[in-house]
Structure formats: structure tokens, C-alpha cells
Motif scaffolding. Structure first.
Motif, PDB file in Angstrom:
ATOM      1  N   PRO A  86     120.441   1.652  13.848  1.00  0.00           N
ATOM      2  CA  PRO A  86     119.971   0.259  13.773  1.00  0.00           C
ATOM      3  C   PRO A  86     118.496   0.112  14.093  1.00  0.00           C
ATOM      4  O   PRO A  86     117.806  -0.731  13.500  1.00  0.00           O
ATOM      5  N   LEU A  87     117.977   0.916  15.031  1.00  0.00           N
ATOM      6  CA  LEU A  87     116.560   0.839  15.350  1.00  0.00           C
ATOM      7  C   LEU A  87     115.711   1.298  14.163  1.00  0.00           C
ATOM      8  O   LEU A  87     114.655   0.739  13.887  1.00  0.00           O
ATOM      9  N   LEU A  88     116.165   2.337  13.476  1.00  0.00           N
ATOM     10  CA  LEU A  88     115.424   2.812  12.314  1.00  0.00           C
ATOM     11  C   LEU A  88     115.446   1.793  11.184  1.00  0.00           C
ATOM     12  O   LEU A  88     114.492   1.706  10.407  1.00  0.00           O
ATOM     13  N   ARG A  89     116.502   1.024  11.110  1.00  0.00           N
ATOM     14  CA  ARG A  89     116.576   0.004  10.067  1.00  0.00           C
ATOM     15  C   ARG A  89     115.625  -1.148  10.362  1.00  0.00           C
ATOM     16  O   ARG A  89     115.210  -1.839   9.441  1.00  0.00           O
ATOM     17  N   GLN A  90     115.317  -1.365  11.638  1.00  0.00           N
ATOM     18  CA  GLN A  90     114.384  -2.422  12.032  1.00  0.00           C
ATOM     19  C   GLN A  90     113.055  -1.786  12.424  1.00  0.00           C
ATOM     20  O   GLN A  90     112.623  -1.882  13.565  1.00  0.00           O
ATOM     21  N   ARG A  91     112.420  -1.129  11.482  1.00  0.00           N
ATOM     22  CA  ARG A  91     111.232  -0.339  11.784  1.00  0.00           C
ATOM     23  C   ARG A  91     110.085  -1.202  12.296  1.00  0.00           C
ATOM     24  O   ARG A  91     109.397  -0.835  13.248  1.00  0.00           O
ATOM     25  N   LYS A  92     109.868  -2.343  11.669  1.00  0.00           N
ATOM     26  CA  LYS A  92     108.745  -3.195  12.090  1.00  0.00           C
ATOM     27  C   LYS A  92     108.947  -3.719  13.505  1.00  0.00           C
ATOM     28  O   LYS A  92     108.026  -3.682  14.325  1.00  0.00           O
ATOM     29  N   GLN A  93     110.161  -4.193  13.799  1.00  0.00           N
ATOM     30  CA  GLN A  93     110.419  -4.714  15.133  1.00  0.00           C
ATOM     31  C   GLN A  93     110.392  -3.595  16.170  1.00  0.00           C
ATOM     32  O   GLN A  93     109.905  -3.779  17.289  1.00  0.00           O
ATOM     33  N   THR A  94     110.901  -2.408  15.796  1.00  0.00           N
ATOM     34  CA  THR A  94     110.861  -1.265  16.709  1.00  0.00           C
ATOM     35  C   THR A  94     109.431  -0.852  17.001  1.00  0.00           C
ATOM     36  O   THR A  94     109.069  -0.567  18.153  1.00  0.00           O
ATOM     37  N   THR A  95     108.588  -0.834  15.970  1.00  0.00           N
ATOM     38  CA  THR A  95     107.183  -0.485  16.166  1.00  0.00           C
ATOM     39  C   THR A  95     106.481  -1.499  17.043  1.00  0.00           C
ATOM     40  O   THR A  95     105.719  -1.145  17.948  1.00  0.00           O
ATOM     41  N   LEU A  96     106.739  -2.783  16.792  1.00  0.00           N
ATOM     42  CA  LEU A  96     106.099  -3.830  17.587  1.00  0.00           C
ATOM     43  C   LEU A  96     106.530  -3.755  19.054  1.00  0.00           C
ATOM     44  O   LEU A  96     105.703  -3.868  19.970  1.00  0.00           O
ATOM     45  N   ALA A  97     107.824  -3.532  19.289  1.00  0.00           N
ATOM     46  CA  ALA A  97     108.315  -3.415  20.664  1.00  0.00           C
ATOM     47  C   ALA A  97     107.739  -2.183  21.349  1.00  0.00           C
ATOM     48  O   ALA A  97     107.379  -2.226  22.536  1.00  0.00           O
ATOM     49  N   SER A  98     107.633  -1.088  20.612  1.00  0.00           N
ATOM     50  CA  SER A  98     107.068   0.136  21.186  1.00  0.00           C
ATOM     51  C   SER A  98     105.597  -0.044  21.539  1.00  0.00           C
ATOM     52  O   SER A  98     105.142   0.435  22.587  1.00  0.00           O
ATOM     53  N   LEU A  99     104.855  -0.747  20.686  1.00  0.00           N
ATOM     54  CA  LEU A  99     103.440  -0.993  20.971  1.00  0.00           C
ATOM     55  C   LEU A  99     103.272  -1.865  22.205  1.00  0.00           C
ATOM     56  O   LEU A  99     102.404  -1.595  23.052  1.00  0.00           O
TER      57      LEU A  99
END
Length: 266
Positions: free
Chosen positions: A119-132
Motif C-alpha cells: 500500500p505504501l508503494l501504491r501511494q508513492r507521492k504521499q509516502t515521499t511527502l511523509a518521508s521528506l
């Protein structure tokens, strides 16, 4: 009625990347509260930790009000997230310890989740934003604390206060390098090197993220246009094949008619 209940329960079945980032920040905040409550700290270190904790509280409050604004049922959202709001109030240590409930809730969600990576890979933009967001907070916090610890009280050092440490970290992580504050010890130089490397990597990821945000839609439009062209070309080929097939059938009928005439003439 059952469908409405299912819609209400569904958002709590799978933690989002933002939820996981808030969980990590909650853990960091609880550690800060414990350190502030039990550790013997000098004035500047305590001021720095309070500044970091207040910044995390602002992030929590922003996330809470964004979720409240997006929620369809405001009362349902407040009913299930009031602890998040109370725990996000800064400068009240007793309330901030309630962030443990947020950590436990997310951990429980992770345990009942069969697969979290997909699921995290499917939400790449949100995962990237949260990681940043998480990386920015952790880099600023750890770097400012480390530089204040290794440089504070050293003779000839110019990073002596919490404000100096935070400003130096912001300038260094952005690779601006004003030169008004700089480390003078070997440990300070090591910390500065790590901060520069983290800063270059951080802004490199931001550049890639921004490029994906603005370039990806254009690439998607180009891909859709290519698909339309290919579909149109395939349709044209099929039409030509149908026309050729009809012509061939017509010619076969003519040949059969001529053959039948020849037989009749005999």
C-alpha cells in the motif's frame, strides 16, 4: 446502514504514510518530554528541546486540522481524534504524554495489516511527502542538538545558544553557508559534514519529487495521446482488413457466377 458503517470503519484499517510519519514524530516527542522531565540539562539545551517539541506540536495540529477539514463527518473525526488534538497542545508535558495512545493505535493497525509495503508503494507521492517531512524534522533536531552538545562551552566556539545551533543547522542543510556561525572542534566538523551530505541528499529528493509532480501529468497525457493514436491506427487497419475481405468475397462471388455460366454454356 451496513454500508455506511463499513465506510466509517474503513479509514482506520490501513495506516497511511502520513499516519506512520506522525507515529514516529510522536515517539520522538515522547522521548523529548521524558528527557525534559528527568534529565539534567543546561538552559540552552532545554530551550532547544522545547523549540523542537513545539515545532512537532505545530505539525501535529496542522495535520489534525487538515484531516478535520477533509473529513465528511466532522463529529466522527473529532470523536476518534480528540486525543491527537489534546496531545498536540505545546508546553503541557502531562498532555503530550497522551501521544503514547497514538503510537499504540498505529502499531495496532500495523499488526492487523497483512502487507504494509505494497500500500505504501501504491501511494508513492504521499509516502515521499511523509518521508521528506519526517527527514526534515529529524535532521534539524539531531543536527542542532549534536552541534550544541559538541560546541557548547568550548573556548573560541561561536555556536553557544539554541538559536545559534538552529540557525547554523538551517544554513548548513540548505548548503548556503553564510559563515557567520561555524564549528571549531573536530567533532563539530564531523557533524557539519554529515549535515551537508544529508542536506544535499534531502534537496535532491525534493527536486525529484517536484519533477514527478509537474512532469508526471504531462507524461501521462502523452501516454494517453499515444494510446489514442495506436487505438485509432488499429481501428483503421481493421477497417481496411474488413474492406479487403468484402472485396475478396465479392470477387469470389463473381468468379463463381462466371464458372456457373460456363457450365451452363456447355
Amino acid at each position: 446502514m451496513s454500508e455506511q458503517k463499513e465506510l466509517r470503519v474503513r479509514p482506520f484499517e490501513m495506516p497511511t504514510p502520513i499516519d506512520l510519519a506522525m507515529m514516529v514524530l510522536s515517539l520522538v516527542s515522547v522521548i523529548l518530554v521524558i528527557v525534559l522531565a528527568f534529565a539534567r540539562l543546561n538552559t540552552q539545551t532545554r530551550e532547544l528541546l522545547l523549540f523542537i517539541d513545539t515545532s512537532i506540536c505545530i505539525i501535529f495540529l496542522t495535520n489534525f486540522f487538515i484531516g478535520l477539514f477533509k473529513a465528511r463527518d466532522k463529529w466522527f473525526y473529532i470523536k476518534h481524534h480528540w486525543i491527537d488534538f489534546v496531545a498536540s497542545i505545546p508546553a503541557i508535558e502531562a498532555l503530550r504524554v497522551m501521544r503514547l495512545f497514538q503510537i499504540l493505535r498505529v502499531i495496532r493497525l500495523i499488526r492487523v495489516t497483512r502487507s504494509l509495503i505494497i500500500p505504501l508503494l501504491r501511494q508513492r507521492k504521499q509516502t515521499t511527502l511523509a518521508s521528506l517531512l519526517l527527514a526534515l524534522v529529524l535532521i534539524l533536531s539531531l543536527s542542532s542538538m549534536l552541534i550544541l552538545i559538541v560546541e557548547g562551552g568550548v573556548e573560541g566556539a561561536n555556536i553557544q545558544t539554541a538559536q545559534d545551533a538552529i540557525w547554523w543547522t538551517l544554513v548548513t542543510i540548505s548548503t548556503v553557508g553564510y559563515g557567520d556561525f561555524y564549528p571549531v572542534t573536530t567533532a563539530g566538523h564531523v557533524v557539519g559534514t554529515l549535515v551537508i551530505v544529508c542536506g544535499v541528499s534531502f534537496f535532491g529528493v525534493i527536486s525529484g519529487y517536484m519533477a514527478s509532480v509537474f512532469v508526471a501529468p504531462e507524461q501521462q497525457e502523452n501516454a494517453d495521446e499515444q494510446k489514442k493514436e495506436m487505438r485509432q491506427e488499429v481501428e483503421n487497419v481493421l477497417k481496411r482488413m474488413e474492406q479487403n475481405q468484402a472485396r475478396i468475397l465479392t470477387e469470389l462471388d463473381e468468379v463463381k457466377a462466371e464458372l456457373s455460366k460456363l457450365k451452363d454454356g456447355r
